[in-house]
Design a protein around this motif. Structure first.
Motif, PDB file in Angstrom:
ATOM      1  N   VAL A  31      41.213  42.054  53.644  1.00 43.26           N
ATOM      2  CA  VAL A  31      40.909  43.181  54.582  1.00 43.26           C
ATOM      3  C   VAL A  31      42.048  43.805  54.989  1.00 43.26           C
ATOM      4  O   VAL A  31      42.877  43.082  55.600  1.00 43.26           O
ATOM      5  N   VAL A  32      42.046  45.179  54.972  1.00 45.27           N
ATOM      6  CA  VAL A  32      43.107  45.879  55.708  1.00 45.27           C
ATOM      7  C   VAL A  32      42.833  46.610  56.832  1.00 45.27           C
ATOM      8  O   VAL A  32      41.681  46.541  57.249  1.00 45.27           O
ATOM      9  N   GLY A  33      44.048  46.632  57.723  1.00 42.59           N
ATOM     10  CA  GLY A  33      43.628  47.017  59.095  1.00 42.59           C
ATOM     11  C   GLY A  33      43.049  46.200  60.209  1.00 42.59           C
ATOM     12  O   GLY A  33      42.492  46.876  60.980  1.00 42.59           O
ATOM     13  N   HIS A  34      43.138  44.991  59.731  1.00 45.00           N
ATOM     14  CA  HIS A  34      42.603  44.064  60.927  1.00 45.00           C
ATOM     15  C   HIS A  34      43.715  42.649  60.878  1.00 45.00           C
ATOM     16  O   HIS A  34      44.471  42.619  60.235  1.00 45.00           O
ATOM     17  N   ARG A  35      43.363  42.022  62.085  1.00 45.14           N
ATOM     18  CA  ARG A  35      44.245  40.846  62.482  1.00 45.14           C
ATOM     19  C   ARG A  35      42.969  39.462  62.651  1.00 45.14           C
ATOM     20  O   ARG A  35      41.933  39.958  63.013  1.00 45.14           O
ATOM     21  N   LEU A  36      43.652  38.558  62.807  1.00 44.57           N
ATOM     22  CA  LEU A  36      42.674  37.445  63.196  1.00 44.57           C
ATOM     23  C   LEU A  36      43.190  36.794  64.698  1.00 44.57           C
ATOM     24  O   LEU A  36      44.265  37.165  65.139  1.00 44.57           O
ATOM     25  N   GLU A  91      29.560  40.603  64.496  1.00 49.58           N
ATOM     26  CA  GLU A  91      28.651  41.584  64.164  1.00 49.58           C
ATOM     27  C   GLU A  91      28.982  41.765  62.541  1.00 49.58           C
ATOM     28  O   GLU A  91      30.256  41.944  62.250  1.00 49.58           O
ATOM     29  N   ARG A  92      28.200  42.188  61.723  1.00 52.35           N
ATOM     30  CA  ARG A  92      28.347  42.630  60.180  1.00 52.35           C
ATOM     31  C   ARG A  92      28.742  44.030  60.300  1.00 52.35           C
ATOM     32  O   ARG A  92      27.726  44.944  60.531  1.00 52.35           O
ATOM     33  N   VAL A  93      29.823  44.147  59.817  1.00 49.45           N
ATOM     34  CA  VAL A  93      30.322  45.704  59.560  1.00 49.45           C
ATOM     35  C   VAL A  93      30.892  45.845  58.368  1.00 49.45           C
ATOM     36  O   VAL A  93      31.438  44.690  57.412  1.00 49.45           O
ATOM     37  N   GLU A  94      31.163  47.137  57.529  1.00 44.21           N
ATOM     38  CA  GLU A  94      31.791  47.442  56.350  1.00 44.21           C
ATOM     39  C   GLU A  94      33.282  47.550  56.729  1.00 44.21           C
ATOM     40  O   GLU A  94      33.494  48.088  57.567  1.00 44.21           O
ATOM     41  N   VAL A  95      34.108  47.127  55.824  1.00 45.53           N
ATOM     42  CA  VAL A  95      35.585  47.249  55.967  1.00 45.53           C
ATOM     43  C   VAL A  95      36.195  47.492  54.451  1.00 45.53           C
ATOM     44  O   VAL A  95      35.533  46.997  53.301  1.00 45.53           O
ATOM     45  N   PRO A  96      37.351  48.210  54.629  1.00 47.59           N
ATOM     46  CA  PRO A  96      37.976  48.313  53.168  1.00 47.59           C
ATOM     47  C   PRO A  96      38.878  47.154  52.954  1.00 47.59           C
ATOM     48  O   PRO A  96      39.310  46.405  53.646  1.00 47.59           O
ATOM     49  N   LEU A  97      38.647  46.806  51.511  1.00 45.39           N
ATOM     50  CA  LEU A  97      39.493  45.820  50.954  1.00 45.39           C
ATOM     51  C   LEU A  97      40.652  46.279  50.282  1.00 45.39           C
ATOM     52  O   LEU A  97      40.952  47.584  49.639  1.00 45.39           O
ATOM     53  N   ARG A  98      41.617  45.412  50.043  1.00 43.19           N
ATOM     54  CA  ARG A  98      43.180  45.561  49.441  1.00 43.19           C
ATOM     55  C   ARG A  98      42.644  46.010  47.901  1.00 43.19           C
ATOM     56  O   ARG A  98      43.080  46.923  47.470  1.00 43.19           O
TER      57      ARG A  98
END
Length: 109
Positions: A31-36, A91-98
């Motif tokens: 996942v891009v644009g996120h951190r843990l 919550e379940r959301v849509e995210v862009p992947l590499r």
């Protein structure tokens, strides 16, 4: 079919067997644009299945790099079971992947 990206306990074989009724094959992606981050889970069922009370949490952060994990292809029923497994902090959301695809992921609610 639904694309679901997991960076946490849904990648554990024992959790997959309990949630989906068997292990689910997946492929590496990120996942891009996120951190843990981390959260404490107090749902006894989830803690028992995962073996952990502290779980990872995906947090939007445009300055962050990417979060590696596994991309699964799930049926409607499997996705509903994953929804039931996750606690209210997610919550379940849509995210862009590499890879250029978009997938569902459980992130900070």
């Amino acid at each position: 079919m639904h694309l679901l990206f997991s960076y946490g306990t849904l990648r554990q074989p024992e959790v997959q067997r309990a949630v989906f009724g068997g292990e689910v094959a997946g492929e590496d992606d990120a996942v891009v644009g996120h951190r843990l981050g981390e959260i404490t889970v107090d749902d006894p069922r989830v803690v028992e299945l995962s073996g952990k009370s502290v779980h990872l949490m995906l947090i939007p952060d445009e300055e962050a790099g990417e979060v590696s994990g596994t991309l699964f292809r799930l049926t409607d029923e499997q996705l509903a079971r994953a929804d039931d497994y996750e606690v209210d902090a997610y919550e379940r959301v849509e995210v862009p992947l590499r890879s250029g695809r978009t997938a569902w992921v459980y992130a900070l609610a």
